[in-house]
Scaffold this motif. Structure first.
Motif, PDB file in Angstrom:
ATOM      1  N   MET A 150      16.650  85.279 -37.736  1.00 46.76           N
ATOM      2  CA  MET A 150      17.265  86.503 -38.239  1.00 46.76           C
ATOM      3  C   MET A 150      16.810  86.814 -39.653  1.00 46.76           C
ATOM      4  SD  MET A 150      18.813  87.652 -35.696  1.00 46.76           S
ATOM      5  CE  MET A 150      19.474  89.045 -36.607  1.00 46.76           C
ATOM      6  N   GLN A 151      16.648  85.793 -40.475  1.00 50.49           N
ATOM      7  CA  GLN A 151      16.157  86.008 -41.832  1.00 50.49           C
ATOM      8  C   GLN A 151      14.709  86.496 -41.822  1.00 50.49           C
ATOM      9  OE1 GLN A 151      17.715  86.009 -44.670  1.00 50.49           O
ATOM     10  NE2 GLN A 151      15.912  86.290 -45.965  1.00 50.49           N
ATOM     11  N   LEU A 152      13.949  86.033 -40.853  1.00 52.67           N
ATOM     12  CA  LEU A 152      12.572  86.485 -40.727  1.00 52.67           C
ATOM     13  C   LEU A 152      12.515  87.953 -40.317  1.00 52.67           C
ATOM     14  CD1 LEU A 152       9.520  85.872 -40.655  1.00 52.67           C
ATOM     15  CD2 LEU A 152       9.819  85.082 -38.297  1.00 52.67           C
ATOM     16  N   LEU A 153      13.403  88.352 -39.409  1.00 54.05           N
ATOM     17  CA  LEU A 153      13.424  89.745 -38.967  1.00 54.05           C
ATOM     18  C   LEU A 153      14.053  90.662 -40.004  1.00 54.05           C
ATOM     19  CD1 LEU A 153      14.469  89.244 -35.236  1.00 54.05           C
ATOM     20  CD2 LEU A 153      12.186  89.640 -36.142  1.00 54.05           C
ATOM     21  N   ASN A 154      15.057  90.175 -40.718  1.00 58.67           N
ATOM     22  CA  ASN A 154      15.757  90.979 -41.728  1.00 58.67           C
ATOM     23  C   ASN A 154      15.822  90.184 -43.027  1.00 58.67           C
ATOM     24  OD1 ASN A 154      17.314  92.747 -43.170  1.00 58.67           O
ATOM     25  ND2 ASN A 154      19.181  92.443 -41.968  1.00 58.67           N
ATOM     26  N   PRO A 155      14.956  90.471 -44.011  1.00 62.07           N
ATOM     27  CA  PRO A 155      14.935  89.678 -45.249  1.00 62.07           C
ATOM     28  C   PRO A 155      16.245  89.694 -46.028  1.00 62.07           C
ATOM     29  CG  PRO A 155      12.949  91.007 -45.042  1.00 62.07           C
ATOM     30  CD  PRO A 155      13.880  91.461 -43.971  1.00 62.07           C
ATOM     31  N   HIS A 156      17.124  90.641 -45.740  1.00 62.12           N
ATOM     32  CA  HIS A 156      18.404  90.727 -46.449  1.00 62.12           C
ATOM     33  C   HIS A 156      19.536  90.055 -45.675  1.00 62.12           C
ATOM     34  CE1 HIS A 156      16.846  93.520 -49.515  1.00 62.12           C
ATOM     35  NE2 HIS A 156      16.174  94.089 -48.524  1.00 62.12           N
ATOM     36  N   TYR A 157      19.211  89.304 -44.615  1.00 64.31           N
ATOM     37  CA  TYR A 157      20.260  88.701 -43.796  1.00 64.31           C
ATOM     38  C   TYR A 157      21.072  87.685 -44.595  1.00 64.31           C
ATOM     39  CZ  TYR A 157      22.449  86.478 -39.748  1.00 64.31           C
ATOM     40  OH  TYR A 157      23.355  85.981 -38.846  1.00 64.31           O
ATOM     41  N   ASP A 187      10.002  94.732 -36.661  1.00 70.41           N
ATOM     42  CA  ASP A 187       9.407  95.028 -37.966  1.00 70.41           C
ATOM     43  C   ASP A 187       9.164  93.710 -38.677  1.00 70.41           C
ATOM     44  OD1 ASP A 187       8.577  95.971 -40.364  1.00 70.41           O
ATOM     45  OD2 ASP A 187      10.347  97.192 -40.796  1.00 70.41           O
ATOM     46  N   PHE A 188       7.920  93.228 -38.652  1.00 73.78           N
ATOM     47  CA  PHE A 188       7.606  91.929 -39.232  1.00 73.78           C
ATOM     48  C   PHE A 188       7.496  91.988 -40.754  1.00 73.78           C
ATOM     49  CE2 PHE A 188       6.070  91.610 -34.876  1.00 73.78           C
ATOM     50  CZ  PHE A 188       6.562  90.380 -34.496  1.00 73.78           C
ATOM     51  N   ILE A 189       7.343  93.156 -41.308  1.00 73.23           N
ATOM     52  CA  ILE A 189       7.206  93.284 -42.762  1.00 73.23           C
ATOM     53  C   ILE A 189       8.551  93.553 -43.415  1.00 73.23           C
ATOM     54  CG2 ILE A 189       6.044  94.494 -44.624  1.00 73.23           C
ATOM     55  CD1 ILE A 189       4.226  92.818 -42.807  1.00 73.23           C
ATOM     56  N   GLY A 190       9.189  94.643 -42.996  1.00 74.95           N
ATOM     57  CA  GLY A 190      10.472  94.998 -43.597  1.00 74.95           C
ATOM     58  C   GLY A 190      11.655  94.309 -42.972  1.00 74.95           C
ATOM     59  N   GLY A 191      11.447  93.670 -41.794  1.00 71.68           N
ATOM     60  CA  GLY A 191      12.544  92.993 -41.124  1.00 71.68           C
ATOM     61  C   GLY A 191      13.310  93.943 -40.223  1.00 71.68           C
ATOM     62  N   GLY A 192      13.993  93.395 -39.246  1.00 69.88           N
ATOM     63  CA  GLY A 192      14.806  94.171 -38.334  1.00 69.88           C
ATOM     64  C   GLY A 192      14.037  94.540 -37.075  1.00 69.88           C
ATOM     65  N   TYR A 193      14.690  95.301 -36.247  1.00 65.74           N
ATOM     66  CA  TYR A 193      14.098  95.722 -34.994  1.00 65.74           C
ATOM     67  C   TYR A 193      14.674  97.082 -34.625  1.00 65.74           C
ATOM     68  CZ  TYR A 193      18.528  94.464 -32.807  1.00 65.74           C
ATOM     69  OH  TYR A 193      19.857  94.410 -32.472  1.00 65.74           O
TER      70      TYR A 193
END
Length: 729
Positions: free
Chosen positions: A58-65, A627-633
């Motif tokens: 989750m941290q990888l997908l969303n850097p603000h997790y 989104d591998f750069i900004g995180g999330g999906y």
């Protein structure tokens, strides 16, 4: 595409050698060290390590997790997620290895050991009956699938319906309006457009003209007085609603859902409802959807030589369109009502007064468009500007012709002495195709149009209305209606594009099959085996139809058709592997045993290839974008919607074809063996009817067998004499 590549790479990761083997040995030693602890303690370590793996992902997908307290995420958040994920993966691997229950290995026995799948293949190939039963079952499955799809499908569409982000609003009004009057009416529509939630910007243009847009050949209605080209808020920038919940009761999960009020189709529908209340004008909204540009999907063309009959037929068709449910923005190309002033010059009278006809024409032009003197170029324009001379604006009226005088050799003579004017009906324009006049009746289809359909089982259900279904309904009316004699009709626009694209894909599909057949024939040197390989294409098409039903999708001529053509080159690989291995095995073992051994030997690579391909395309099939750069999906973004139908066709087509191929191909190979061996009387009779050497041999054997049955042998009896074994004296 990135998520599909990542899934395929992760699936093949365990088969890496070298470094991975050494790492695996280290993990195994660590797991063996943990085995000194009680098993219950080791089992309690599993949930925390798996949760750490989840948090790292989750941290990888969303850097603000994990950095939700205002600290910056970005690259540092991604690196933190990668580190946490890798560390948790190592610990999880060690812990999971320590809790593994190890069973005592069984003694290895020599010789070939039949697997469960091998026993199943032996069951369907070991006797003459089961191959026929298997063939009947597969054929029945294919037929039932096609019948089910024909009665429960969601229709056919030319291209994938995507989320609208741009549109053109045509403002229509009738009357002899000046540019300023047109601009006044257009401003009313422009004000409503700007105040509609979801609209980002607009460009309005009164009169003829506007920005160049790819409308797929859809021209503005004839009574258009202006247009406004609008841009909606981009899909990624639209307001969202935060949803927070817990998975399994303790894992926090936060997701964002786009506010339904900002859905592109709803925004355009809301805008159309608000524009409909403006008095004195009509409006149409043309969605500039992404992908191939297309005009209105329901486009009827009526052709004929008789003008009055053509007008009557077009009016009847327009009335049918208006009475058909689900249609919107209906228009036709009938001449607009209006008045033209025709000026007639009496040449005889003009000659009597000595007036020059060219001079009279120039005087009339001074009142109307003006006399063209010359053209010039300016820096602010790429086109030439006309220089015309005409009367002042207050004198540019028809009554001025009554007061004008033309100079002649006899002096100034009033124009009214030899010219006359009278109003006539405005003709507009004359259009022909194939040397015949024609009129068009066009309409769009509501994006949310549905109807109640009753199936063969008597159960009614609500289905989405597609242009193809509406065209079918209107075509039935055209065939049954009494249009004037000599009137021809045809469907153009999207329907014509669908027919052309469908014909192209069909030709490409048949061409691909033909080329593959030639290559397979050269490889296997067997027509039977080559056809057997290509039968997998039909099985894959069955899977495509199942995918359309399961995913509740319409059949797209472009994307689904492309998926079927692509499958033709993918699914044959499994059959090629099976038949090639069978031909090799059959050289040194019985052919029925070779079929079973082939299925056992090739089921693992066949399934591995199929599962990895399906797993790689599964995120695309569900519209999932990472989104591998900004995180999330995101799910079902406008770009992802393009590929859903193609991915669905490949996933379901490949999966279904593989499962059926593993059963169908061995059964068909066994069917040929039993047929050649004479297990089926009808097949033996067909072979005996040929004039080949084999046919003559079979007929000769049959003749000898029949003659042997008719021969009655003589009974031979004898008695055993007791041999004198005593020695003679």
């Amino acid at each position: 595409v990135l998520s599909a590549s990542l899934v395929v790479a992760l699936i093949y990761l365990p088969v890496l050698g070298g470094v991975s083997g050494g790492i695996s040995q280290v993990f195994g030693d660590a797991s063996q060290t943990l085995r000194q602890l009680p098993w219950l303690v080791r089992a309690l370590l599993v949930p925390p390590t798996l949760y750490g793996l989840f948090v790292g992902a989750m941290q990888l997908l969303n850097p603000h997790y994990l950095l939700s307290d205002g600290r910056p995420g970005g690259l540092w958040g991604v690196l933190m997620g990668i580190a946490l994920f890798l560390i948790s993966a190592v610990i999880s691997s060690i812990v999971m290895g320590s809790v593994e229950v190890r069973w005592h290995k069984r003694r290895i026995t020599s010789g070939h050991q039949r697997t469960s799948f091998g026993y199943f293949i032996k069951f369907i190939t070991g006797n003459p009956v089961m191959p026929v039963v298997t063939l009947a079952g597969v054929v029945g499955f294919v037929v039932i699938t096609f019948q089910t799809f024909s009665t429960n499908n969601n229709g056919v569409e030319f291209f994938v319906a995507t989320e609208p982000e741009q549109a053109i609003v045509y403002v229509q009004a009738r009357g002899n309006l000046s540019v300023r009057e047109k601009d006044t009416l257009l401003k009313q529509a422009e004000l409503i457009i700007l105040n509609t939630p979801g609209v980002q910007s607009t460009f309005a243009f009164a009169g003829e003209g506007g920005l160049l847009a790819n409308t797929g050949g859809a021209g503005a209605p004839l009574d258009t007085i202006g247009q406004a080209q609008i841009e909606l808020i981009p899909w990624g920038d639209r307001p969202t609603i935060q949803n927070t919940r817990k998975i399994l009761g303790f894992i926090p999960w936060t997701s964002s859902t786009m506010d339904i009020a900002y859905d592109g189709n709803l925004v355009l529908n809301n805008l159309q409802n608000r524009l409909d209340v403006i008095p004195g004008i009509k409006t149409q909204i043309l969605n500039l959807a992404m992908g191939p540009a297309s005009a209105k999907p329901v486009h009827l063309r009526l052709k004929g030589d008789d003008w009055d009959d053509l007008l009557t037929a077009t009016s009847l068709a327009r009335q049918k369109f208006e009475n058909t449910e689900g249609l919107s923005a209906i228009e036709d190309t009938l001449p607009l009502p209006g008045i033209d002033w025709r000026i007639d010059v009496d040449i005889e009278k003009a000659g009597r007064y000595g007036a020059n006809v060219a001079t009279v024409g120039s005087m009339v032009q001074l009142v109307t468009r003006g006399i063209l003197l010359d053209t010039m170029r300016v820096e602010s324009s790429d086109e030439e500007i006309e220089i015309r001379v005409r009367f002042p604006e207050q004198d540019r009226v028809l009554s001025t012709l009554d007061t004008l005088k033309v100079r002649t050799p006899n002096g100034l003579i009033p124009l009214s002495n030899f010219i006359s004017r009278k109003p006539v009906a405005k003709l507009g324009q004359i259009t022909r195709v194939d040397r015949k006049r024609f009129f068009d009746v066009k309409a769009g289809v509501h994006s949310d149009a549905t109807k109640i359909a009753i199936g063969e089982d008597g159960i009614s259900r609500e289905i989405k209305m597609t242009p193809s279904e509406i065209i079918k309904e209107i075509s039935a009316w055209l065939d049954a209606s009494s249009l004037p004699q000599g009137i021809e009709w045809e469907w153009t626009g999207d329907q014509e594009d669908e027919a052309e694209s469908g014909a192209f894909l069909t030709n490409a599909f048949m061409g691909a099959l033909g080329l593959m057949f030639i290559i397979l024939l050269a490889q296997f040197n067997s027509i039977y085996n080559s056809i057997l390989v290509l039968l997998a294409v039909i099985l894959s098409t069955t899977g495509v139809l199942i995918g359309m039903l399961v995913m509740d999708q319409a059949f797209s001529i472009i994307m689904t058709g492309t998926g079927i053509v692509a499958l033709a080159g993918i699914v044959v690989n499994n059959n090629i592997v099976l038949i090639d291995t069978y031909q090799e095995y059959s050289t040194y073992m019985p052919r029925l045993e070779a079929i079973t051994r082939t299925a056992e030997a090739r089921i693992r690579p066949v399934l591995l290839t199929t599962i990895t391909t399906m797993a790689g395309l599964t995120p695309m099939m569900f519209g999932l974008s990472l989104d591998f750069i900004g995180g999330g999906y995101t799910v079902d973004s406008p770009t992802a919607l393009w590929w859903k139908q193609l991915a669905t066709a490949v996933v379901f087509g490949l999966g279904t074809a593989t499962m059926l191929t593993l059963v169908f191909t061995p059964a068909m190979l066994a069917l040929r063996i039993w047929t050649v061996s004479g297990a089926y009387g009808a097949a033996l009779a067909i072979r005996a009817s040929s004039w080949t050497g084999e046919g003559r041999r079979i007929r000769e054997d049959y003749r000898l067998s029949k003659a042997a049955k008719k021969y009655k042998g003589h009974e031979i009896s004898w008695e055993d004499d007791t041999l004198d074994t005593e020695p003679s004296k």
